[in-house]
Scaffold this motif. Structure first.
Motif, mmCIF file in Angstrom:
data_model
loop_
_atom_site.group_PDB
_atom_site.id
_atom_site.type_symbol
_atom_site.label_atom_id
_atom_site.label_comp_id
_atom_site.label_asym_id
_atom_site.label_seq_id
_atom_site.Cartn_x
_atom_site.Cartn_y
_atom_site.Cartn_z
ATOM 1 N N LEU A 1 -8.389 4.032 -3.713
ATOM 2 C CA LEU A 1 -8.174 3.418 -2.400
ATOM 3 C C LEU A 1 -9.236 3.856 -1.406
ATOM 4 O O LEU A 1 -9.745 3.046 -0.617
ATOM 5 C CB LEU A 1 -6.781 3.780 -1.891
ATOM 6 N N ASN B 1 -12.622 2.259 -2.082
ATOM 7 C CA ASN B 1 -12.663 0.850 -1.696
ATOM 8 C C ASN B 1 -12.440 0.655 -0.197
ATOM 9 O O ASN B 1 -12.061 -0.439 0.233
ATOM 10 C CB ASN B 1 -11.619 0.059 -2.487
ATOM 11 N N ASP B 2 -12.681 1.702 0.565
ATOM 12 C CA ASP B 2 -12.665 1.639 2.024
ATOM 13 C C ASP B 2 -11.315 1.159 2.567
ATOM 14 O O ASP B 2 -11.241 0.345 3.496
ATOM 15 C CB ASP B 2 -13.791 0.727 2.514
ATOM 16 N N CYS B 3 -10.237 1.717 1.993
ATOM 17 C CA CYS B 3 -8.900 1.337 2.445
ATOM 18 C C CYS B 3 -8.645 1.786 3.884
ATOM 19 O O CYS B 3 -7.985 1.076 4.657
ATOM 20 C CB CYS B 3 -7.876 1.933 1.491
ATOM 21 N N LEU C 1 0.826 -1.205 0.000
ATOM 22 C CA LEU C 1 0.000 0.000 0.000
ATOM 23 C C LEU C 1 0.863 1.259 0.000
ATOM 24 O O LEU C 1 0.599 2.215 -0.747
ATOM 25 C CB LEU C 1 -0.922 -0.016 1.216
ATOM 26 N N LEU D 1 -9.609 -0.661 6.625
ATOM 27 C CA LEU D 1 -8.652 -1.744 6.843
ATOM 28 C C LEU D 1 -7.462 -1.268 7.668
ATOM 29 O O LEU D 1 -6.885 -2.037 8.442
ATOM 30 C CB LEU D 1 -8.163 -2.288 5.503
#
Length: 613
Positions: free
Chosen positions: A64, A67-69, A49, A72
């Motif tokens: 990113l 996509n709900d980085c 990342l 995470l």
């Protein structure tokens, strides 16, 4: 990207295979292998990342986030038991928060901030440094993020980090504190008030070192965060880079107003800290530092802080003056290095602003600064900046110095300042530079013949006249006014009619010409030599041309009135007046009276000869 995805899948599959092995005598080894595989998978993810984020690709950042980085990162990874994973997760969050505003909004929630704040008091220094970096990125975006950080309890761990014995932690915490206090006056006051309120009951780790006692509890209870920062700058383990960041904290607080600036100056030796940093950065080469640009930036930070302090009031300026930094600022005004020109300019600019903040307060401070050699240094600074916008601080400082009294104005002009200011005006890149140079010339010329005559000898009249009628004045409204004021001072104070003789011309704008004719009307009849010179130079003939041009303007206006054109709003103006946008005949009533008075000094037949020749 496919390669990174493949690596992640391989790590996941390896983890699954390890977990699916039958448990026997080697059950501990199987569990250890599974956990180790999971740890490698987490490290592979955050490393991959950060590699993507280093590309600084806005579309990739948006993808990113979409996509709900961040979920995470801040849910499992920012509190990971492996410091390396935690550091990488914080670094990725910092990169996104710095570049994308909505990332900061996502992170500025109580749940996420509590995890970020917990990183500030972690046992691993790398985690603390990464946490301070993320908090700094959030604080530098919006004031609401600073409020959220305060509500999440970030001040306590940040104070401990600021008083840490670890240089890397203290440096990161200082940078975070700069972003926090720079957000708003409220944030700066809260930063100081929280420390004062808690310092009576809390002993910070580095207090013993800074206070000089074994446990530090007795003296620490009486210390504020400002005193803690000042003491830290005296520690031999504190690098010049960290000291410059601490000075930037003082600077950021002082920018919020006189009250906070007085508090900084009153509660600790902030002026002395900044002055010592400027001196050390100029004279000391620290083996731990990257010499050159780093030292130059440290000097610039010190001068900028002192300039902000002095700018608020004469009392604060006197305190800054007493710190003994004036000589260092004078020398720094002409600092230059071909190896790092941008950092050199930062030093010159900050030092020049400091001198400006001192000289624009009182004549006594201006005199003291001049006695330290500031005039000569500022004049040389003008030569180095060569008419660019970077010359404005030096021009303004010289203007203030000259404006106070004749002796200081003469000192500016005789130190080659008059010629340098004229050259700066002639080469000015922008209207702001030209307007400041014209104002400075007016400040020098208004005191009398001693200064005005030297300026006239250096070509100030022609350059000012060119600015007055030039196209640049049409785009800059104050330039024409300042040029006219300076021209008026030089014309009236120069002491010699020969110098302004060429201005007796129909091409000279009316607002300037009236002052020229006034001087000739007042002094020509008293000086036989001046009368003879006025004739031999062609001045009398040009005066008749002025009269004819004025009569032509009046005749045209009368004709227009008879034809009724004046009812449509049309007005007649001379070419010289039209050049500066003034719709009026060349001579007003006073100028016409002065022209007749000048003609009356000479025999009528001589005047008639030049009038009709």
């Amino acid at each position: 990207a496919p390669l990174r995805a493949s690596r992640c899948r391989d790590a996941r599959d390896a983890c699954s295979r390890t977990m699916s092995k039958p448990l026997g005598g080697s059950s501990h080894a199987n569990a250890r292998d599974a956990l180790d595989t999971y740890k490698r998978a987490r490290l592979a993810f955050v490393t991959s990342l950060n590699e993507m984020l280093r590309k600084d690709d806005p579309s990739l950042d948006a993808a990113l986030l979409d996509n709900d980085c961040l979920a995470l990162l801040h849910r499992p990874l920012v509190q990971d038991t492996v410091p390396g994973v935690r550091v990488s997760a914080l670094a990725a969050m910092r990169a996104l928060a710095t570049r994308v505003d909505r990332a900061g909004d996502v992170l500025a929630t109580p749940e996420t901030l509590s995890k970020i704040v917990s990183s500030l008091s972690h046992d691993d220094q790398n985690v603390v440094v990464a946490g301070c970096g993320l908090a700094s990125a959030l604080a530098s975006k919006r004031e609401s993020h600073v409020r959220s950080l305060f509500d999440a309890g970030a001040l306590g761990p940040l104070r401990k980090a600021l008083d840490s014995l670890n240089p890397e932690i203290m440096d990161a915490a200082s940078r975070c504190a700069v972003a926090v206090v720079a957000a708003s006056p409220w944030a700066a006051e809260r930063f100081l008030a929280e420390e004062t309120a808690c310092s009576e009951n809390e002993v910070l780790p580095g207090a013993a070192l800074h206070s000089g006692t074994q446990n530090g509890s007795e003296n620490r209870s009486k210390s504020s965060i400002l005193e803690c920062l000042c003491a830290a700058t005296s520690s031999p383990t504190t690098s010049l880079c960290t000291r410059s960041v601490i000075v930037r904290i003082f600077n950021a607080i002082c920018k919020h107003g006189e009250a906070l600036a007085k508090r900084v100056v009153r509660d600790c030796d902030a002026c002395g800290v900044a002055a010592r940093l400027a001196r050390d950065a100029a004279t000391r080469v620290d083996a731990r530092e990257t010499t050159g640009p780093t030292l130059a930036r440290a000097r610039a930070a010190a001068f900028a802080c002192l300039s902000t302090m002095a700018a608020h009031s004469a009392d604060l300026a006197a305190v800054v003056m007493a710190s003994g930094v004036t000589g260092d600022a004078v020398a720094a005004c002409v600092y230059a290095s071909d190896a790092y020109p941008e950092e050199s300019f930062q030093v010159r600019e900050a030092a020049t602003f400091l001198l400006l903040s001192l000289v624009n307060k009182t004549p006594e401070l201006a005199q003291a600064v001049c006695d330290a050699g500031a005039v000569e240094s500022l004049v040389q600074n003008l030569s180095m900046e060569a008419g660019s916008k970077r010359s404005v601080p030096a021009l303004t400082a010289l203007g203030y110095i000259a404006d106070y009294k004749p002796s200081l104005a003469l000192r500016v002009v005789t130190a080659d300042g008059g010629q340098r200011i004229v050259q700066t005006l002639a080469k000015a890149d922008t209207g702001d530079v030209a307007a400041t140079a014209a104002w400075a010339l007016g400040c020098c010329a208004r005191h009398g013949e001693d200064t005005a005559s030297l300026l006239a000898q250096n070509g100030a009249i022609r350059v000012l006249l060119g600015c007055y009628v030039g196209a640049q004045a049409d785009r800059h409204p104050t330039l024409r006014d300042k040029a006219r004021t300076a021209l008026t001072h030089v014309i009236k104070k120069c002491g010699s009619l020969d110098v302004i003789d060429f201005l007796v011309s129909p091409t000279t704008p009316g607002p300037v010409l009236k002052h020229v004719l006034s001087e000739f009307a007042e002094r020509l009849g008293k000086d036989v030599h001046a009368k003879r010179a006025f004739v031999t130079s062609g001045g009398l003939m040009r005066l008749q041309n002025v009269c004819r041009a004025h009569e032509k303007d009046v005749a045209s206006a009368s004709a227009a009135a008879r034809k009724g054109e004046s009812e449509s709003g049309e007005k007649v103006t001379s070419a010289a007046s039209a050049a500066i946008g003034e719709l009026a005949p060349l001579l007003d009533e006073r100028s016409l009276r002065d022209a007749k008075k000048i003609n009356a000094v000479f025999p009528p037949d001589v005047v008639s000869y030049y009038l009709y020749c």
